[in-house]
Every structure is written in C-alpha cells, then in structure tokens.
Design an enzyme around this catalytic site. Structure first.
Site, PDB file in Angstrom:
ATOM      1  NE  ARG A  70     139.461   5.872  65.229  1.00 36.67           N
ATOM      2  CZ  ARG A  70     140.728   5.535  66.017  1.00 36.67           C
ATOM      3  NH1 ARG A  70     141.504   4.404  65.391  1.00 36.67           N
ATOM      4  NH2 ARG A  70     141.400   6.372  66.728  1.00 36.67           N
ATOM      5  CE1 TYR A 123     117.460  -3.330  59.114  1.00 41.19           C
ATOM      6  CE2 TYR A 123     118.982  -3.105  60.796  1.00 41.19           C
ATOM      7  CZ  TYR A 123     118.662  -3.497  59.447  1.00 41.19           C
ATOM      8  OH  TYR A 123     119.845  -4.147  58.558  1.00 41.19           O
ATOM      9  CG  ASP A 195     116.162   3.530  61.816  1.00 37.14           C
ATOM     10  OD1 ASP A 195     116.134   4.175  60.714  1.00 37.14           O
ATOM     11  OD2 ASP A 195     116.603   2.502  61.756  1.00 37.14           O
ATOM     12  CE  LYS A 220     118.602  -0.804  54.102  1.00 38.27           C
ATOM     13  NZ  LYS A 220     118.194  -0.768  55.439  1.00 38.27           N
TER      14      LYS A 220
HETATM   15  C1  LIG Z   1     118.994  -1.161  56.706  1.00 36.61           C
HETATM   16  C2  LIG Z   1     118.405  -0.418  57.938  1.00 36.61           C
HETATM   17  C3  LIG Z   1     119.193  -0.217  58.644  1.00 36.61           C
HETATM   18  C4  LIG Z   1     120.871  -0.714  58.805  1.00 36.61           C
HETATM   19  O1  LIG Z   1     121.433   0.110  57.744  1.00 36.61           O
HETATM   20  P1  LIG Z   1     122.680  -0.779  57.294  1.00 36.61           P
HETATM   21  O2  LIG Z   1     123.521   0.227  56.799  1.00 36.61           O
HETATM   22  O3  LIG Z   1     122.204  -2.086  56.580  1.00 36.61           O
HETATM   23  O4  LIG Z   1     123.408  -1.353  58.425  1.00 36.61           O
HETATM   24  C5  LIG Z   1     118.807   0.654  59.836  1.00 36.61           C
HETATM   25  N1  LIG Z   1     117.330   1.061  59.797  1.00 36.61           N
HETATM   26  C6  LIG Z   1     116.454   0.365  58.862  1.00 36.61           C
HETATM   27  C7  LIG Z   1     115.084   0.815  59.068  1.00 36.61           C
HETATM   28  C8  LIG Z   1     117.147  -0.201  58.033  1.00 36.61           C
HETATM   29  O5  LIG Z   1     116.132  -0.458  56.843  1.00 36.61           O
END
Ligand SMILES: *Cc1c(COP(=O)(O)O)cnc(C)c1O
Length: 403
Positions: A70, A123, A195, A220
């Site tokens: 973990r 988000y 972010d 992403k």
């Molecule tokens: C998709 C996304 C997230 C979250 O990521 P996950 O892996 O789907 O939890 C966070 N911030 C932004 C801007 C996103 O597009």
C-alpha cells in the site's frame, strides 16, 4: 534507481530526452529497458534490524524504504520520481485515481475550523468532495472567481489554510493567474494546490509558479490510453510528508499494473501532447467559423480571454476545450451527438480517441455564473483532423435538419 535518475537530470538533458530515461535503471534490472512490475502486498525483511529501519524511516518522514504494498514499491517510486523530475518537485505521492490525489492533498492540510478557498470552475467531483465531505468534518469552504488573481487576498480569512486552483478550469477553461495567487499565499503561509491535469507535466509546471502541490489525474494524458485510473500529487519538500502520511493513512494507493502503464504512457507524452494541441487548435479555429457556434473556450486561441496568461505561463496546450452553441433544442443536440462516427459520447479524456460530452457549467458553480447557451466539451484525439472536422460537419448538418 534514484542514482541513475539523478545522473539523467543532472546531465542537463532536455525534457523529451528526460521523458525517455527518467525512472529507469536497466543496470539494476539485469539489462531490461523497462522496470519490473512488483505484484506484492508483503515485503520480506532479512532481519529485525532491517524491519526496524523501515519503521524509523516512516517515523522520520523519509519514506525511502519499502514496507508494504500500500505504501508503494520500487515501481511506484520510479513513476513518482519521473513525474517529480518533469514538474520540478521534491517527491510525489501516487493515489488510486486523480480524485484520490485531490482528497489526499486537501485532507493533508485541512482540519476542523480551517477555511478552504477553491476555484469556482473546479472539476465537479472535487467540488462535491469539498461540499459533501470536508464540510461535514468542519472545514469552511468558499468558492472564488477563477479570474480573481491577486484579488484572492481580500478573500483570505485568519483561518484560511489552503487555496486550491485548477487552470484552465473544467468545462469553461478560464486561465487562473497562478503566480499572482501563490505569491499572496506564500507571504501568508497558506498552502496552494493546483490541479494540473489539463496541461499535464509537459505544458505547465505549477511548482515553478509557486505552488506547493501539483495534482495530475494520470488517468488522463499521462496514461493516454483510457485504460486505467491513477492519480499523482507532486509536492515540495514541505508538502511531501503531510501528503504522503495522509495518502498512506487513508489507504490511497495505485495498483501495480496501472502504475506500470502510466509510466509507459509518460514515455510518449510529449509527442502526444504536441499532436493533441495541433488537432485541437485546428478544430477550435474551424469551429469558430461555424454559424452554429457562439463561442470557443480554448486558451491557445489568440482571442481567448485567457490567452495572455496561458502564453506567459504555459509551454503548450492540450487537446481539451469547450464550445458554446447558439441556442438549440435538446432533440437538435441529440441529432448531432447521437450519430457521430469518430467522436464518441463519454466522460473523461486524455486518451488517443476523440470524445464529446454535453456540459452544464451552471450546475457546478456558486460564486460566478456561466452566461452561455448549450455547451459541449471536445477532446481532440490522435485521429486525422480532416476526418474529425468532417464528422462534426455531418453532425452540424443533422442539428440543422432537426430544427
Ligand atoms: C478526471 C479529472 C480528475 C479526476 O481524475 P480521476 O482519475 O478520474 O479520479 C481530476 N481533475 C481533473 C481536472 C479531471 O479532469
């Protein structure tokens, strides 16, 4: 592994060279180009002394050793170190998904009675985490205008502990003045989190602009193939231990195969980003000429309101942007979106494939309003741009015919 990585970064190689060599140690892996995948929960210690050493390591906040699946493996560490080197941080912390990295980072610095300032175009699920969870644990949450810049100062309260940014914002793509905001926060000892998923480590480096934590949903662009969920928070030295301890205590961790594939995706990230930007720019320019389109939201376009800040701070753009359509009915929108041949209708983005999704920005705002009509988020994938334009052109024809 870290020995080889340090050699690579110290050599002053350019970014694209680093991307191919970070987090790799073939000499430590009997010549294998890629790191082995550690499928493990248990880590075996050779002696009591070695076990006690890992306890001291965790207690001191060093987190160099490996104690349990973990907490990460040498592969996790290779991925963390590679992304850290690209973004210019101290260490990074992997989480099960982007949202996990967000939750770990926020809860690392916030306690009952503290105040969080968070950007209004954040988000959606991050907004929900703040509204539904943080508030239940006594954190005061205030959303701010993405264009506030240094004006953030007026919103800071004595109990403000964290300012959270996302730039460009989800759905509406406003560019924040990250350096102006981090400057105000640094002077007051307030932790800043950005972010960075839209830009990826290739197009923006939040820590170089004064932030303490940079979050990427590796789900992403980093992974790039729409086949895994993973998050990573790159931290300054001061931010690392709180984020690592929180992720560890809350059980946010990445699966071995997902970490492997994310590291594999990282190798091609620069060339993919270049193509995403090229296609998105062409699509965005073409969409602006369409009579059905009221507005295109993409900071890489010269006349976008965020263009000057984007140009000043970013090294490139990704393939994700928004369009606002002129008023149309839902059946018209359905006629366009339901029968596209290449673009598919779905959430997420950052993979090789093109996607569209209708968005409803006003349902995800509280400090500002989105004054526009029906809107669509477009992800420009790696397909041929002529084919993508033709697909949308047929979609617009169906939209018009459904009037
Ligand atoms: C998709 C996304 C997230 C979250 O990521 P996950 O892996 O789907 O939890 C966070 N911030 C932004 C801007 C996103 O597009």
């Amino acid at each position: 592994m870290s020995k080889v990585m340090k050699d690579v970064t110290a050599a002053g190689f350019k970014r694209d060279t680093l991307v191919g060599h970070l987090g790799r140690d073939p000499t430590g892996w009997k010549g294998a180009v890629n790191p082995p995948v550690y499928h493990t929960s248990t880590v075996i210690f050779e002696s009591l002394e070695e076990l006690l050493e890992t306890r001291r390591d965790r207690a001191s906040g060093a987190f160099v050793g490996f104690t349990y699946g973990r907490e990460g493996t040498p592969l996790t560490r290779a991925f963390e170190d590679a992304v850290t080197a690209l973004e210019g941080g101290y260490r990074a912390v992997v989480a099960s998904c982007g949202l996990g990295a967000i939750a770990a980072s926020l809860t690392a610095f916030l306690s009952a009675g503290d105040h969080l300032l968070i950007v209004d175009c954040v988000y959606g699920p991050a907004r929900q985490f703040c509204d539904d969870i943080l508030t239940r644990f006594g954190v005061e949450v205030t959303f701010y205008d993405p264009l506030i810049g240094a004006g953030i100062e007026a919103m800071i309260q004595p109990n403000t502990k964290v300012v959270y940014m996302e730039s460009p914002g989800s759905l509406t793509f406003e560019v924040s003045d990250v350096p102006a905001i981090t400057k105000v926060c640094r002077a007051r000892g307030i932790t800043t989190i950005v972010d960075n998923t839209w830009a990826s480590p290739i197009c923006f480096r939040p820590l170089a602009h004064g932030a303490d934590v940079s979050i990427n949903a590796a789900t992403k662009y980093i992974s790039g193939h729409s086949d895994l969920m993973l998050g990573i928070a790159v931290c300054t030295e001061a931010a690392f231990v709180p984020v690592k301890r929180t992720a560890s205590a809350a059980g946010y961790c990445g699966g071995p195969d997902d970490v492997y594939n994310a590291l594999r995706g990282l190798r091609t990230l620069p060339i993919r980003m270049e193509r995403h930007q090229q296609t998105a720019t062409r699509l965005a320019r073409w969409l602006k000429t369409r009579p059905e389109v009221a507005r295109v939201m993409y900071p890489a376009l010269e006349d976008d309101p965020g263009h000057a800040l984007w140009k000043r701070d970013f090294d490139g753009a990704s393939g994700l942007f928004g369009i606002e359509l002129k008023p149309c009915s839902e059946p018209q929108l359905a006629a366009m979106l339901d029968h596209l041949d290449i673009f598919r209708l779905g959430y997420s983005w950052g993979g090789y494939e093109s996607l569209v999704v209708p968005t409803y920005p006003n349902t995800l705002r509280s400090a500002t309003t989105y004054g526009g009509g029906p809107s669509i988020r477009v992800h420009a994938g790696l397909e041929d741009c002529d084919d993508l334009i033709a697909d949308l052109e047929r979609g617009f024809a169906r939209l018009a015919a459904a009037a």
